[in-house]
Design a protein around this motif. Structure first.
Motif, short mmCIF file in Angstrom:
data_model
loop_
_atom_site.label_atom_id
_atom_site.label_comp_id
_atom_site.label_asym_id
_atom_site.label_seq_id
_atom_site.Cartn_x
_atom_site.Cartn_y
_atom_site.Cartn_z
N LEU A 247 0.85 -1.18 0.00
CA LEU A 247 0.00 0.00 0.00
C LEU A 247 0.89 1.23 0.00
O LEU A 247 1.78 1.37 0.84
N TRP A 248 0.64 2.09 -0.97
CA TRP A 248 1.37 3.36 -1.05
C TRP A 248 0.64 4.36 -0.14
O TRP A 248 -0.45 4.84 -0.45
N ASP A 249 1.27 4.67 0.99
CA ASP A 249 0.66 5.51 2.01
C ASP A 249 1.12 6.95 1.81
O ASP A 249 2.28 7.29 2.07
N TYR A 255 -5.64 15.47 0.25
CA TYR A 255 -6.45 14.48 -0.45
C TYR A 255 -5.70 13.18 -0.67
O TYR A 255 -5.92 12.45 -1.64
N GLY A 256 -4.77 12.88 0.21
CA GLY A 256 -4.00 11.65 0.09
C GLY A 256 -4.76 10.46 0.62
O GLY A 256 -5.67 10.56 1.44
N GLU A 257 -4.36 9.29 0.17
CA GLU A 257 -5.00 8.05 0.58
C GLU A 257 -4.00 6.92 0.39
O GLU A 257 -2.91 7.10 -0.17
N ALA A 258 -4.35 5.75 0.85
CA ALA A 258 -3.53 4.55 0.68
C ALA A 258 -3.98 3.83 -0.59
O ALA A 258 -5.11 3.36 -0.68
N ARG A 259 -3.07 3.75 -1.55
CA ARG A 259 -3.41 3.16 -2.85
C ARG A 259 -2.66 1.85 -3.01
O ARG A 259 -1.45 1.77 -2.74
N PRO A 260 -3.31 0.81 -3.48
CA PRO A 260 -2.65 -0.49 -3.64
C PRO A 260 -1.70 -0.49 -4.83
O PRO A 260 -2.00 0.03 -5.90
N GLY A 338 11.69 8.15 -1.49
CA GLY A 338 10.97 9.16 -0.73
C GLY A 338 9.52 8.85 -0.49
O GLY A 338 8.78 9.73 0.00
N ARG A 339 9.04 7.63 -0.79
CA ARG A 339 7.65 7.26 -0.58
C ARG A 339 7.59 6.03 0.32
O ARG A 339 8.45 5.16 0.24
N ARG A 340 6.53 5.98 1.14
CA ARG A 340 6.37 4.87 2.08
C ARG A 340 5.46 3.80 1.48
O ARG A 340 4.37 4.12 0.98
#
Length: 546
Positions: A247-249, A255-260, A338-340
């Motif tokens: 999941l990209w958190d 407006y961010g969200e967790a995207r698979p 730089g992304r979790r």
């Protein structure tokens, strides 16, 4: 006085005439051979005498001509055959071959001063001519091939030419200002020279071209053996990929969200690719690749960290360590570019790989609550308005641009030109409709029915097509689920209602009974009994084609 034998006139100027019947005006052959002697066709005869042909001569006359020739010119003297064989016969197709080279000076080049160009010298014994050819080297960039065409090469300024006696191994041959060094020859040339008494010098090696030697790369030598073998990795790990579900958190952004996403680790070259899972009706453009396949740096050298990576990409010389399979642990959050990313699960191959190669790493899959999408209400089809067929009207409700309804192609091919024909009369309360006869045609390929009215004298009704080909629904059925007439509904004596018109079936073709008996297991017995009673037991007939 001589007489012109052709016309009987004196052989004087003005008394000769041209033969108008002559068609050949070419110069004739004057000599021919007979019995080994050269004889003229028209030998010289006296004036006024008829010409004598060579075919009319006898053997005695031929001997007389030969004696006259001997008396005039004397007896022929025959010289004995010479024992000397000409050079063009003795040395035909015999060539001496020498190998050599010449040095070409290279100007205005700091890397080389000259080039060594090998050549082959051919000496033809039949006419003492020579030619010089340079072997063609691929991608040399120099015009090569025949340098000097076959000719007699000058030896000096006095007009002398080179002879095979002047050639030898280890000598310089000057031709048109170019010095050719002869290094060696082939075995035939050596045997020929030694048979003529010439002793050849020892062969010399051809020097190496310094330019070619400089371009030749020496083989690499390793002081210490390599610890990791890239070729072995390619042969054993090709087409093997570790796949992680993550999941990209980015909920911390607006407006961010967790995207698979799906993270794929390629074992063949340690590269990583991140793909986004596209969900239907999500409102996002279907861009599957979030990060293209590449090796991801884990640690960068301290000297290169202050330099902004947005200006120039990180090169392999600046990377201290790349990501490896040990860094991807299921159940933990991983920082990539730089992304979790939260790795919550992996596939079966990945689990087997970690159990075999990294048993110390524990895989801890985490359950993820996926966002459920609300199911929309089922699209309701509006009621049938009566325009066109039901199938065509339904296509306007399924898509914006309607498409023609699909047809059963196999049924159309098997039942093409097969028609069941019935005779019927109209059942009406109107006295004017009495006596009107009709023909029902049932097309097996499309299950459509057409009605044709037969002509009746003095009825006042125009005969012809009563109903074009269409599917007829049964009375009482709904518009959403219509039921159409078929061969099982057409029994002799039954009433068929066609769009509020009633018809009574009175007769049928013999082919109808033959066809329905072939599919008797799909029809009710009442329909077959009515046809047998009306038509009787008939022999099978061929299907009727229209």
């Amino acid at each position: 006085m001589s007489i012109n034998t052709g016309h009987g006139l004196p052989f004087l100027p003005g008394n000769t005439f041209r033969d108008v019947t002559k068609s050949a005006h070419h110069r004739p052959q004057t000599l021919s051979y007979k019995n080994g002697y050269a004889l003229p066709h028209r030998p010289k005869v006296g004036i006024g005498q008829a010409p004598l042909l060579s075919s009319e001569l006898t053997q005695s006359e031929i001997n007389q001509f030969s004696n006259q020739t001997a008396l005039t010119y004397g007896t022929a003297h025959y010289s004995p055959a010479l024992d000397v064989i000409p050079a063009h016969v003795a040395y035909d197709k015999k060539v001496l071959r020498f190998y050599g080279y010449f040095q070409q000076e290279v100007l205005h080049s700091p890397q080389e001063g000259y080039r060594v160009r090998p050549v082959v010298l051919y000496y033809y014994l039949e006419d003492d001519s020579m030619c010089i050819i340079e072997p063609v080297v691929e991608n040399s960039g120099i015009p090569q091939g025949k340098l000097i065409k076959r000719q007699r090469l000058p030896k000096n300024d006095r007009g002398d030419h080179y002879h095979w006696k002047d050639l030898n191994v280890g000598m310089d041959l000057v031709v048109y200002g170019t010095v050719y060094r002869v290094t060696h020859c082939d075995s035939y040339t050596q045997d020929f020279m030694e048979s003529e008494g010439l002793v050849l010098n020892d062969p010399e090696p051809t020097p190496v071209d310094p330019y070619i030697q400089r371009r030749t790369q020496a083989g690499r030598s390793y002081i210490t053996p390599s610890v990791f073998d890239r070729l072995h990795q390619f042969l054993t790990m090709d087409r093997k990929v570790l796949r992680f579900f993550a999941l990209w958190d980015h909920t911390d952004s607006l407006y961010g969200e967790a995207r698979p996403v799906t993270i794929q680790y390629y074992l063949v070259d340690d590269s990583v690719e991140i793909r986004e899972v596209h969900e239907p009706n999500s409102g996002r453009d279907p861009f599957p690749v979030l990060l293209r396949r590449q090796r991801l740096p884990k640690n960068i050298k301290p000297d290169c960290k202050p330099f902004p990576s947005c200006v120039l990409e990180v090169s392999p010389q600046e990377v201290h360590q790349y990501y490896s399979p040990k860094d991807f642990q299921v159940g933990e959050t991983l920082q990539l570019m730089g992304r979790r990313f939260l790795l919550y699960d992996c596939d079966e191959f990945t689990k087997t790989y970690y159990q075999k190669n990294h048993p110390d790493l524990e895989l801890k899959p985490k359950p993820v609550v996926k966002k459920t999408t609300e199911l929309h209400d089922r699209h309701e089809v509006p009621p049938y308005n009566g325009f066109g067929s039901l199938e065509d009207s339904l296509q306007n409700c399924l898509s914006l641009i309607p498409e023609p309804p699909k047809k059963d192609l196999m049924k159309m091919l098997e039942n093409d030109h097969k028609v069941l024909r019935y005779a019927a009369r109209m059942d009406s309360q109107n006295p004017q409709d009495e006596g009107r006869l009709f023909i029902f045609s049932y097309f097996l390929s499309s299950d459509m029915i057409s009605i044709f009215e037969k002509s009746t004298r003095n009825s006042g009704i125009i005969s012809g097509q009563f109903l074009e080909k269409t599917r007829i629904p049964k009375p009482g059925c709904t518009v959403d689920k219509p039921e159409f007439y078929g061969p099982a509904d057409f029994a002799i004596g039954d009433t068929v209602e066609v769009f509020r018109h009633r018809f009574v079936l009175t007769d049928a073709d013999p082919y109808v009974l033959n066809y329905l008996e072939s599919i008797s297991d799909q029809l009710p017995s009442r329909t077959l009994d009515s046809l047998r009673q009306r038509l009787g037991e008939l022999a099978p007939i061929q299907p009727q084609e229209h």
